[in-house]
Design an enzyme around this catalytic site. Sequence first.
Site: not given
Length: 135
Positions: A7, A79, A86
Site C-alpha cells: 500500500c 489501495c 506498482c
Amino acid sequence: MRVLFVCVGNSARSQMAEALLERRGGERFDADSAGTNATAVNPLTVAVLAEIGVDWSRARSKPLTEFLGQPFDLVITLCDEARQACPVFPGAVRQIHWSLPDPAVADGSAEERLAAFRAVRDELDVSIETLISTA
C-alpha cells in the site's frame, strides 16, 4: 508461498495483512509488506491487532525498494494508489488487487477511528482466509 502486500504508507492495511497471513498461514506462507511511500506503523494498527492476540509492536514500515529484485509468488496491492504506482512488480509470479479504504484517514472520535481500523482488519481477515484456502 511468498506474499508481498503493498500500500502507500505501509502503516495500516499492508501491515495488518502481513500480520494476519503470518498468524493464519503457518509455515505454508512467508508474508512481507511494503509501502510505495513508507512512513511509520500506525499505533491503531498495533492496537487492533493486539485485540485479536497479535503482538505487532515491533513492526516497522518498509519501503517497496527494499524488496525490488526479490522473487514473490504473489504481490497484493491494497489501495488504488499503490496499484497505479506498482502496476507490475518485477519478480512477482502473480499480482492481484484488493481495494480497501485507508483507516488512517478516518475522521471522527477516537472510537470511530478505531472502528475504521477494526473494519479493515476484519475485511482483511476474510480475504486472508480465502487466500489460504485457495492457495
